[in-house]
Write a protein that holds these residues in place. Structure first.
Motif, PDB file in Angstrom:
ATOM      1  N   ASN A 109      56.134 -76.910   5.366  1.00 26.95           N
ATOM      2  CA  ASN A 109      55.739 -75.767   6.365  1.00 26.95           C
ATOM      3  C   ASN A 109      56.765 -74.523   5.937  1.00 26.95           C
ATOM      4  O   ASN A 109      56.282 -73.548   5.592  1.00 26.95           O
ATOM      5  N   PHE A 110      58.037 -75.064   5.675  1.00 23.99           N
ATOM      6  CA  PHE A 110      59.079 -74.031   5.421  1.00 23.99           C
ATOM      7  C   PHE A 110      58.788 -73.494   4.115  1.00 23.99           C
ATOM      8  O   PHE A 110      58.863 -72.358   3.793  1.00 23.99           O
ATOM      9  N   LEU A 111      58.580 -74.355   3.167  1.00 27.78           N
ATOM     10  CA  LEU A 111      58.575 -73.822   1.665  1.00 27.78           C
ATOM     11  C   LEU A 111      57.314 -73.143   1.419  1.00 27.78           C
ATOM     12  O   LEU A 111      57.304 -72.016   0.597  1.00 27.78           O
ATOM     13  N   GLY A 112      56.265 -73.547   2.134  1.00 30.45           N
ATOM     14  CA  GLY A 112      55.049 -72.749   1.887  1.00 30.45           C
ATOM     15  C   GLY A 112      55.012 -71.543   2.224  1.00 30.45           C
ATOM     16  O   GLY A 112      54.790 -70.402   1.756  1.00 30.45           O
ATOM     17  N   HIS A 113      55.694 -71.372   3.728  1.00 28.38           N
ATOM     18  CA  HIS A 113      55.717 -69.992   4.179  1.00 28.38           C
ATOM     19  C   HIS A 113      56.750 -69.107   3.561  1.00 28.38           C
ATOM     20  O   HIS A 113      56.444 -67.813   3.298  1.00 28.38           O
ATOM     21  N   LEU A 114      57.944 -69.610   3.348  1.00 30.16           N
ATOM     22  CA  LEU A 114      58.923 -68.793   2.839  1.00 30.16           C
ATOM     23  C   LEU A 114      58.476 -68.351   1.285  1.00 30.16           C
ATOM     24  O   LEU A 114      58.591 -67.220   1.099  1.00 30.16           O
ATOM     25  N   SER A 115      57.844 -69.311   0.673  1.00 38.30           N
ATOM     26  CA  SER A 115      57.327 -69.017  -0.745  1.00 38.30           C
ATOM     27  C   SER A 115      56.295 -67.845  -0.701  1.00 38.30           C
ATOM     28  O   SER A 115      56.172 -67.079  -1.491  1.00 38.30           O
ATOM     29  N   GLY A 116      55.376 -67.999   0.406  1.00 42.02           N
ATOM     30  CA  GLY A 116      54.286 -66.947   0.578  1.00 42.02           C
ATOM     31  C   GLY A 116      54.927 -65.676   0.812  1.00 42.02           C
ATOM     32  O   GLY A 116      54.330 -64.610   0.182  1.00 42.02           O
ATOM     33  N   ILE A 117      55.891 -65.275   1.565  1.00 42.06           N
ATOM     34  CA  ILE A 117      56.593 -64.002   1.644  1.00 42.06           C
ATOM     35  C   ILE A 117      57.216 -63.405   0.257  1.00 42.06           C
ATOM     36  O   ILE A 117      56.971 -62.486  -0.021  1.00 42.06           O
TER      37      ILE A 117
END
Length: 284
Positions: A109-117
């Protein structure tokens, strides 16, 4: 390419990750892994990119696994800022299987969201850089995630607007209306904040801009102005204040906005509605 980014100190990140893990494990822990996976089983897993993008949050993901199994081995193969391709192995992880499976969703959740940003920020930052313009995020962040989301914007090559209500003055339309006008609001702000605090005013007309410049504003936020008005506003400012454009700006319109000569482009959607980057956890 890899951008040099200093990771956030663990003391800042750990409370957020702990809260996310506690939300997930609830009152009984991971009852699925406890029921299905024999105690003591070891797992060998890899974090793998499913699509191209920019990595952000690898140390946050690592912490999620380490908090569940402090003895696990987490080998970071790609640092934050790395341009990923589909199939890129980001990290190699070995540890207690139950713990790894419990941490999986929180880490992703953290990795996908932050990488998306970071992935959304980088192409914009690169496209407008030739015009001397930077893209920045806003306070339109998910509760509890602001520090991490703003970090991800920096990883993508963007810059940060204020972090909260306490680090800069931003006088918006409601402040102006209640204070009794632009001049009254700016005068009170300058009288009541320290000399190191920047004062920014949001304007949506050229008349407001002229009055703000007469009062010696530090930064002007040019809100929802069409391109011709933005050009006129930048000319009137003439370098006397930092100028920032915001409101309804899309990735497709950023170059046209940058060409007006604004210093900053503020884009709230970078943090409040950006798409996650698809990253998975595979068993080796």
């Amino acid at each position: 390419m890899t951008t040099t980014i200093h990771s956030l100190p663990r003391i800042m990140v750990e409370p957020v990750v702990r809260a996310a893990l506690l939300e997930d494990v609830g009152r009984s822990g991971d009852i699925t892994s406890q029921a299905v996976v024999p105690a003591g089983t070891q797992a060998h897993l890899q974090l793998v990119a499913r699509e191209s993008g920019v990595l952000a949050g690898i140390e946050v993901a690592k912490l999620a696994f380490m908090l569940m199994d402090e003895n696990c081995s987490f080998d970071v193969l790609c640092e934050d800022g790395t341009d990923l391709q589909a199939g890129t192995v980001i990290a190699d992880i070995q540890g207690d299987a139950r713990a790894m499976l419990t941490a999986e969703r929180t880490a992703l959740n953290f990795l996908g969201h932050l990488s998306g940003i970071a992935s959304a920020t980088r192409p914009i930052a690169r496209a407008i850089a030739p015009y001397g313009t930077k893209v920045s995020c806003t306070r339109k962040t998910l509760p509890g995630m602001r520090m991490l989301q703003k970090y991800a914007v920096r990883v993508g090559g963007g810059s940060n607007h204020r972090f909260g209500l306490d680090d800069a003055v931003l006088i918006k339309d409601n402040h102006v209306a209640i204070a009794g006008g632009v001049r009254a609001a700016l005068t009170r702000a300058k009288e009541n904040v320290g000399h190191l605090v920047k004062v920014e005013l949001e304007v949506d007309t050229l008349e407001q801009l002229d009055e703000a410049l007469q009062c010696g504003v530090d930064v002007v936020l040019l809100d929802n102005m069409p391109i011709p008005m933005l050009k006129e506003a930048v000319q009137r400012i003439g370098g006397r204040a930092i100028c920032e454009a915001s409101g309804g700006i899309t990735p497709e319109s950023t170059i046209a906005v940058a060409q007006t000569g604004v210093n900053q482009i503020a884009m709230g959607w970078l943090t409040h509605s950006v798409r996650v980057l698809d990253i998975g956890l595979d068993s080796v």
